[in-house]
Motif scaffolding. Structure first.
Motif, short mmCIF file in Angstrom:
data_model
loop_
_atom_site.label_atom_id
_atom_site.label_comp_id
_atom_site.label_asym_id
_atom_site.label_seq_id
_atom_site.Cartn_x
_atom_site.Cartn_y
_atom_site.Cartn_z
N THR A 121 37.99 74.64 19.45
CA THR A 121 37.90 74.19 20.84
C THR A 121 36.43 74.06 21.21
OG1 THR A 121 37.97 76.46 21.70
CG2 THR A 121 40.06 75.28 21.54
N THR A 122 36.15 73.16 22.13
CA THR A 122 34.81 73.00 22.66
C THR A 122 34.88 73.14 24.17
OG1 THR A 122 34.18 71.50 20.87
CG2 THR A 122 32.81 71.48 22.83
N GLU A 143 36.81 70.88 26.71
CA GLU A 143 36.45 69.49 26.51
C GLU A 143 37.26 68.85 25.38
OE1 GLU A 143 34.02 67.34 27.91
OE2 GLU A 143 34.04 68.80 29.54
N ARG A 144 37.51 69.60 24.31
CA ARG A 144 38.28 69.07 23.19
C ARG A 144 38.93 70.21 22.44
NH1 ARG A 144 35.08 65.48 19.52
NH2 ARG A 144 34.13 64.74 21.45
N ARG A 151 40.88 65.26 23.39
CA ARG A 151 39.56 65.37 24.02
C ARG A 151 39.58 64.70 25.38
NH1 ARG A 151 35.70 60.85 20.96
NH2 ARG A 151 36.88 59.01 21.68
N ARG A 152 38.74 65.22 26.27
CA ARG A 152 38.56 64.60 27.58
C ARG A 152 37.72 63.34 27.40
NH1 ARG A 152 35.92 68.05 31.90
NH2 ARG A 152 36.51 66.23 33.11
N ASN A 153 38.08 62.28 28.12
CA ASN A 153 37.33 61.04 28.13
C ASN A 153 37.24 60.58 29.57
OD1 ASN A 153 36.14 58.58 27.65
ND2 ASN A 153 37.84 57.70 26.49
N SER A 183 41.38 70.98 18.62
CA SER A 183 41.93 70.46 17.38
C SER A 183 42.78 71.53 16.71
CB SER A 183 40.82 70.03 16.41
OG SER A 183 40.06 68.97 16.95
N HIS A 231 44.55 66.33 17.58
CA HIS A 231 43.23 66.37 18.21
C HIS A 231 43.36 65.82 19.63
CE1 HIS A 231 41.45 66.95 14.18
NE2 HIS A 231 42.34 66.06 13.79
#
Length: 344
Positions: A141-142, A149-150, A183-185, A152, A181
């Motif tokens: 995780t990030t 934010e993301r 993620r924020r976009n 996996s 996976h």
């Protein structure tokens, strides 16, 4: 008479010695500061975890992290549990698994990697008791200022079985490798998924051929799902009122058959799907039979699509391609009505 160089050398050596002492003192101070920072972060991590576990208990859910420890000094910060479990009786959910280890580099605490040991025992509404196992399960995780934010997840050789007591009973699905996976976009959520070598043995269903699944899509307003989870913990209901784009939704057979779907879509508040899709198919008969089993309620639609491919399809790269229009659940190939998609 020549001038001696010895008196001039002593001040230089003194200055060099002073610089060395200053450097050593600085190194020691930095080491002590780093050690103090690590122990403070470790204490803060443990405190926050304890607070989260207590808050979950106050909300009616019990979360277990058996023999919780913070480790990794001096360059990493990690958490380990000998066993983890979640029990949420108000939702009818119970999950337990083996040991958990998470870690992040001290210079990049927002990037967390984790490894979970199996098996996992799962009890959930509308599902039989399940036993999940794998050879290796890793996640990452990030985190940033606004939260997650993301994320996996990678699993090697996952196996899903019906549970018999605390052990595995009849396997119902297995695969070679699963990856997910997200993620924020901006305000959107990007999601990608692959599952290769899937072999399913479903009750009261003839044996299915092995297949691969892949998905790559964007949900326009779902970035918050990474921070708060899927609303209501129900994907079908959470998708109502959402819109997005499918870049690729693919089902592939080892013998060469396959289907690829792409295009923009939206889901009404009542769960009806609308969109304009490009569908590319090879070996249509095999794909139609598999889709009808994997997605209940679509067997008739899949068979109708196969029958219409010869009339309106075009050949591209060895595949038959058609443009499918869906309006409030009603699917059409140009002027040919196909039927209704199941409501989410």
């Amino acid at each position: 008479m020549a001038r001696s160089s010895i008196p001039e050398g002593r001040p230089r050596r003194s200055r060099a010695g002073a610089k060395l002492k200053t450097l050593l003192v600085l190194v020691i101070v930095l080491a002590l500061a780093g050690a103090g920072a690590w122990y403070w972060l470790a204490s803060e991590l443990d405190r926050r975890i304890a607070s989260a576990l207590e808050a979950a208990g106050g909300g009616g859910a019990a979360i277990l992290c058996e023999n919780r420890q913070v480790f990794g000094f001096p360059f990493r910060l990690g958490l380990s549990c000998d066993r983890i479990a979640i029990d949420a009786p108000q939702d009818g959910l119970s999950v337990s698994a083996g040991s958990l280890r998470t870690a992040s580099q001290i210079y990049d605490p927002g990037h967390i990697v984790a490894e979970l040991a199996g098996p996992a025992l799962v009890s959930a509404p509308d599902l039989p008791p399940l036993h999940l196992d794998w050879r290796l399960a890793q996640g990452s995780t990030t985190l940033w200022t606004q939260g997650l934010e993301r994320a996996s997840l990678v699993m090697d050789a996952p196996v899903v079985s019906l549970r018999e007591g605390e052990g595995a009973g009849t396997p119902i699905a297995r695969s070679q490798r699963l990856e997910a996976h997200a993620r924020r976009n901006g305000a959107a959520l990007d999601f990608a998924f692959t599952d290769t070598g899937v072999a399913a043995t479903l009750p009261n269903v003839p044996p299915l051929p092995p297949f691969d699944l892949a998905a790559d899509l964007t949900l326009d307003g779902a970035a918050g799902w990474l921070r708060t989870g899927v609303p209501g913990a129900n994907v079908s209901e959470a998708l109502r009122g959402e819109a997005g784009t499918i870049r690729r939704l693919a089902l592939t057979l080892p013998g060469g058959g396959g289907a690829d779907l792409s295009g923009p879509f939206r889901v009404s508040e009542s769960g009806e799907i609308s969109g304009d899709f490009r569908l590319a198919v090879s070996d249509p008969q095999s794909i139609a039979g598999l889709v009808g089993v994997l997605v209940p309620g679509t067997g008739g639609l899949a068979t109708t699509v196969v029958g219409a491919l010869g009339f309106v399809g075009r050949q591209e790269g060895g595949k038959t391609v058609v443009d499918v229009q869906v309006r409030e659940g009603e699917a059409r190939l140009g002027f040919i009505p196909l039927g209704r998609l199941p409501r989410l």
